[in-house]
Design a protein around this motif. Sequence first.
Motif, PDB file in Angstrom:
ATOM      1  N   ASN A  61       0.938  -1.252   0.049  1.00  0.00           N
ATOM      2  CA  ASN A  61       0.096  -0.055  -0.021  1.00  0.00           C
ATOM      3  C   ASN A  61       0.704   1.335  -0.118  1.00  0.00           C
ATOM      4  OD1 ASN A  61      -3.215  -0.501   0.142  1.00  0.00           O
ATOM      5  ND2 ASN A  61      -1.943  -2.156   1.352  1.00  0.00           N
ATOM      6  N   THR A  62       2.023   1.369   0.574  1.00  0.00           N
ATOM      7  CA  THR A  62       2.698   2.368   0.319  1.00  0.00           C
ATOM      8  C   THR A  62       3.416   2.788  -0.911  1.00  0.00           C
ATOM      9  OG1 THR A  62       3.954   1.997   2.929  1.00  0.00           O
ATOM     10  CG2 THR A  62       5.253   3.168   1.157  1.00  0.00           C
ATOM     11  N   LEU A  63       3.795   1.643  -1.696  1.00  0.00           N
ATOM     12  CA  LEU A  63       4.114   1.689  -3.091  1.00  0.00           C
ATOM     13  C   LEU A  63       2.810   2.116  -3.838  1.00  0.00           C
ATOM     14  CD1 LEU A  63       6.712  -1.072  -3.574  1.00  0.00           C
ATOM     15  CD2 LEU A  63       7.023   1.416  -3.056  1.00  0.00           C
ATOM     16  N   TYR A  64       1.626   1.711  -3.553  1.00  0.00           N
ATOM     17  CA  TYR A  64       0.391   1.918  -4.635  1.00  0.00           C
ATOM     18  C   TYR A  64      -0.115   3.285  -4.391  1.00  0.00           C
ATOM     19  CZ  TYR A  64      -4.551   2.228  -5.150  1.00  0.00           C
ATOM     20  OH  TYR A  64      -5.991   2.768  -5.534  1.00  0.00           O
ATOM     21  N   LEU A  65       0.240   3.852  -3.012  1.00  0.00           N
ATOM     22  CA  LEU A  65      -0.760   5.038  -2.903  1.00  0.00           C
ATOM     23  C   LEU A  65       0.106   6.173  -3.338  1.00  0.00           C
ATOM     24  CD1 LEU A  65      -1.663   4.688   0.935  1.00  0.00           C
ATOM     25  CD2 LEU A  65      -3.367   4.867  -1.121  1.00  0.00           C
ATOM     26  N   GLN A  66       1.528   6.062  -3.277  1.00  0.00           N
ATOM     27  CA  GLN A  66       2.561   7.017  -3.977  1.00  0.00           C
ATOM     28  C   GLN A  66       2.878   6.887  -5.423  1.00  0.00           C
ATOM     29  OE1 GLN A  66       5.639   8.409  -1.241  1.00  0.00           O
ATOM     30  NE2 GLN A  66       4.914   6.873   0.268  1.00  0.00           N
TER      31      GLN A  66
ATOM     32  N   ASP B 113     -11.007  -5.963  -5.741  1.00  0.00           N
ATOM     33  CA  ASP B 113     -10.239  -4.981  -6.484  1.00  0.00           C
ATOM     34  C   ASP B 113     -10.653  -3.765  -5.500  1.00  0.00           C
ATOM     35  OD1 ASP B 113      -9.405  -6.769  -8.188  1.00  0.00           O
ATOM     36  OD2 ASP B 113     -10.375  -6.145  -9.803  1.00  0.00           O
ATOM     37  N   ALA B 114     -10.309  -3.602  -4.147  1.00  0.00           N
ATOM     38  CA  ALA B 114     -10.614  -2.649  -3.573  1.00  0.00           C
ATOM     39  C   ALA B 114      -9.762  -1.267  -3.920  1.00  0.00           C
ATOM     40  CB  ALA B 114     -10.337  -2.762  -1.897  1.00  0.00           C
ATOM     41  N   GLU B 115      -8.552  -1.636  -4.544  1.00  0.00           N
ATOM     42  CA  GLU B 115      -7.856  -0.207  -4.760  1.00  0.00           C
ATOM     43  C   GLU B 115      -8.679   0.648  -6.139  1.00  0.00           C
ATOM     44  OE1 GLU B 115      -4.752  -3.796  -5.136  1.00  0.00           O
ATOM     45  OE2 GLU B 115      -6.925  -3.652  -5.319  1.00  0.00           O
ATOM     46  N   THR B 116      -9.676   0.024  -6.753  1.00  0.00           N
ATOM     47  CA  THR B 116     -10.288   0.408  -7.616  1.00  0.00           C
ATOM     48  C   THR B 116     -11.559   1.593  -7.070  1.00  0.00           C
ATOM     49  OG1 THR B 116     -11.937  -1.225  -8.011  1.00  0.00           O
ATOM     50  CG2 THR B 116      -9.757  -1.066  -9.349  1.00  0.00           C
ATOM     51  N   SER B 117     -11.671   1.351  -5.904  1.00  0.00           N
ATOM     52  CA  SER B 117     -12.909   2.021  -5.063  1.00  0.00           C
ATOM     53  C   SER B 117     -12.446   2.565  -4.128  1.00  0.00           C
ATOM     54  CB  SER B 117     -13.998   1.066  -4.990  1.00  0.00           C
ATOM     55  OG  SER B 117     -14.964   1.601  -4.183  1.00  0.00           O
ATOM     56  N   THR B 118     -12.542   3.957  -3.808  1.00  0.00           N
ATOM     57  CA  THR B 118     -12.050   4.637  -2.419  1.00  0.00           C
ATOM     58  C   THR B 118     -12.778   4.057  -1.259  1.00  0.00           C
ATOM     59  OG1 THR B 118     -11.260   6.417  -3.859  1.00  0.00           O
ATOM     60  CG2 THR B 118     -11.545   6.811  -1.362  1.00  0.00           C
TER      61      THR B 118
ATOM     62  N   PRO C 115      -7.742  -8.119   3.779  1.00  0.00           N
ATOM     63  CA  PRO C 115      -7.093  -8.045   2.431  1.00  0.00           C
ATOM     64  C   PRO C 115      -8.206  -8.940   1.298  1.00  0.00           C
ATOM     65  CG  PRO C 115      -6.152  -9.430   3.873  1.00  0.00           C
ATOM     66  CD  PRO C 115      -7.314  -8.594   4.725  1.00  0.00           C
ATOM     67  N   LEU C 116      -8.918  -9.653   1.828  1.00  0.00           N
ATOM     68  CA  LEU C 116      -9.911 -10.349   0.792  1.00  0.00           C
ATOM     69  C   LEU C 116     -10.564  -9.398  -0.056  1.00  0.00           C
ATOM     70  CD1 LEU C 116     -11.223 -13.065  -0.105  1.00  0.00           C
ATOM     71  CD2 LEU C 116     -13.076 -12.737   1.656  1.00  0.00           C
ATOM     72  N   LEU C 117     -10.760  -8.079   0.356  1.00  0.00           N
ATOM     73  CA  LEU C 117     -11.586  -7.109  -0.417  1.00  0.00           C
ATOM     74  C   LEU C 117     -10.595  -6.731  -1.593  1.00  0.00           C
ATOM     75  CD1 LEU C 117     -13.010  -4.759   2.595  1.00  0.00           C
ATOM     76  CD2 LEU C 117     -14.141  -6.304   0.836  1.00  0.00           C
ATOM     77  N   PHE C 118      -9.326  -6.636  -1.236  1.00  0.00           N
ATOM     78  CA  PHE C 118      -8.485  -6.291  -2.515  1.00  0.00           C
ATOM     79  C   PHE C 118      -8.123  -7.430  -3.346  1.00  0.00           C
ATOM     80  CE2 PHE C 118      -7.435  -3.488   1.066  1.00  0.00           C
ATOM     81  CZ  PHE C 118      -6.768  -2.270   0.566  1.00  0.00           C
TER      82      PHE C 118
ATOM     83  N   GLY D 292       3.032   0.090 -18.848  1.00  0.00           N
ATOM     84  CA  GLY D 292       3.057   1.421 -18.865  1.00  0.00           C
ATOM     85  C   GLY D 292       1.906   2.211 -19.293  1.00  0.00           C
ATOM     86  N   ALA D 293       0.836   1.175 -19.632  1.00  0.00           N
ATOM     87  CA  ALA D 293      -0.458   1.640 -20.254  1.00  0.00           C
ATOM     88  C   ALA D 293      -1.319   2.364 -19.076  1.00  0.00           C
ATOM     89  CB  ALA D 293      -1.123   0.721 -21.157  1.00  0.00           C
ATOM     90  N   ASP D 294      -1.618   1.629 -18.147  1.00  0.00           N
ATOM     91  CA  ASP D 294      -2.744   1.934 -17.266  1.00  0.00           C
ATOM     92  C   ASP D 294      -1.975   1.643 -15.656  1.00  0.00           C
ATOM     93  OD1 ASP D 294      -4.702   2.068 -15.379  1.00  0.00           O
ATOM     94  OD2 ASP D 294      -6.040   1.034 -16.602  1.00  0.00           O
ATOM     95  N   PRO D 295      -1.462   2.418 -15.009  1.00  0.00           N
ATOM     96  CA  PRO D 295      -0.987   2.125 -13.797  1.00  0.00           C
ATOM     97  C   PRO D 295      -1.602   1.457 -12.867  1.00  0.00           C
ATOM     98  CG  PRO D 295      -0.486   4.213 -14.483  1.00  0.00           C
ATOM     99  CD  PRO D 295      -1.385   3.921 -15.404  1.00  0.00           C
ATOM    100  N   LEU D 296      -2.963   1.676 -12.617  1.00  0.00           N
ATOM    101  CA  LEU D 296      -3.895   1.361 -11.709  1.00  0.00           C
ATOM    102  C   LEU D 296      -4.398  -0.226 -11.852  1.00  0.00           C
ATOM    103  CD1 LEU D 296      -5.627   1.324  -9.261  1.00  0.00           C
ATOM    104  CD2 LEU D 296      -7.573   2.359 -10.597  1.00  0.00           C
ATOM    105  N   ALA D 297      -4.735  -0.476 -13.248  1.00  0.00           N
ATOM    106  CA  ALA D 297      -4.922  -1.787 -13.872  1.00  0.00           C
ATOM    107  C   ALA D 297      -3.630  -2.862 -13.614  1.00  0.00           C
ATOM    108  CB  ALA D 297      -5.381  -1.629 -15.075  1.00  0.00           C
TER     109      ALA D 297
END
Length: 490
Positions: free
Chosen positions: A282-287, A346-351, A339-342, A427-432
């Motif tokens: 999550n540190t790497l993801y958020l930044q 895909d919890a990263e895709t929904s705040t 972590p099951l939500l992730f 490099g096309a879609d960082p989030l995906a």
Amino acid sequence: MAEDTKELTPGRRRVVLAICCMSLLIVSLDNTALNVALPALRSDLGASVSGLQWTIDAYTLVLASLLMLAGSTADRIGRRRVFATGLVVFVLGSLLCSLAPTLETLVVFRMVQAVGGSMLNPVAMSIITNTFTEPAARARAIGVWGGVVGVSMAAGPLVGGLLVESVGWRAIFWLNLPIGLAALLLTLRYVPESRAPRPRRPDPVGQVLVAALLGCLTYAIIESSLPFAGVAALALAGILFYEPRRREPLIDLRFFRSAPFSGATVIAVCAFSALGGFLFLNTLYLQDVRGLSALQAGLAMLPMAAMTFVFAPLSGRLVAARGPRPSLLLAGTGMAAGPLLFAAFDAETSTPLLFTGYVVFGIGFGLVNAPITNTAVSGMPRAQAGVAAAVASTSRQVGQTLGVAVAGAVLTAGLGTAAYGGGGAGGADPLAGFVDASRAVYWIITACGLCVLLAGALTSGAWARRTADRTARLLEETAGPQTAAKAPSS
């Protein structure tokens, strides 16, 4: 010589607890704050994913390797003496880390820090165990101790983010200097000296085997090295063959005949593996993916830290009132559901889902610390309190080391080293790209949570307590009458 803790006033007992908590604060705050600084370290020192892993794991690896040695040494030569020495070395290591010119020197100085840290947490827990001998009071004290982890989780990302943005990542290590020096002066003034009536002799061969096992296993995971995995397997075989044949081994394998003690060890490894991997991802993801600053990333993780802060002392009270079972079952449920939500949704895709995952995971982790420590020392002869607490602390550090190593290795394999920091696969879609690469890690973290739940259910019932009583009697009979004092079972 063992200080008679019955002579300590309630006020002085609280001061001793506060001093021990200060040592835990600087160790925990350092790690959580440094997690937020990983992207800044990568940029400033040119670190790869494996370089970032070693920045965290070099510390936890050395710490895990030396904790049992520190615990038994403190039982032998004096807990206050070893504790004070640890504070001095930790402060010195922090100063060196703040001056490190390269990633390689930072890793080396982190190892110096860890040498000092190894003399703090298990020895502090041994001091607490010998200060608070009544089961309910001890459980409450351990709950406060666990609450400090919550404080560090809450303050670490915020303080780390603020320091990284305003001064730089080196300021994170400056924070340890005044707290460490204050703890040292208070230790010399207020903490009574104590020793085990019959401490165990040193076991240098066992120490080398433990260090070889942990070091080679971590290197094998981070660097994908089969030869080092083979050396780790040989070291494990050596421990299983050599240690039972020693009269006073570094690791008394008979401890593991106690189901609660074995369960506490497994739970500690799984819980802190989950924490290490979860924070690293999550540190790497958020930044790097969401583009948040270090301070914004710290604020984003505040819900997880706040839940740990709130539920850790509540867990201590729950353990004191109802035993470890309720806390362990609730902890395992939370650490699996978060972590099951992730992993599955895909919890990263929904705040909203992202923060729900943080809250649930934080509740689970907040509940898990008190029953781990309480179960590890309950029922054991008090003379072995340092060693028993050190095994629990070692299990935590082993778990965190493995969690970071596995998370980094799986993430690197999913993203590709060239894609890291540049925006996901291709490099096309960082989030995906990040969501796809991290999904396997979140399934592993979910499995760790389920292991906490299962081990808690299996090792906290009446059968488990009977195995703990049998183990305690066996240890007392073989140790002799001097160690007849037993840490009360809760």
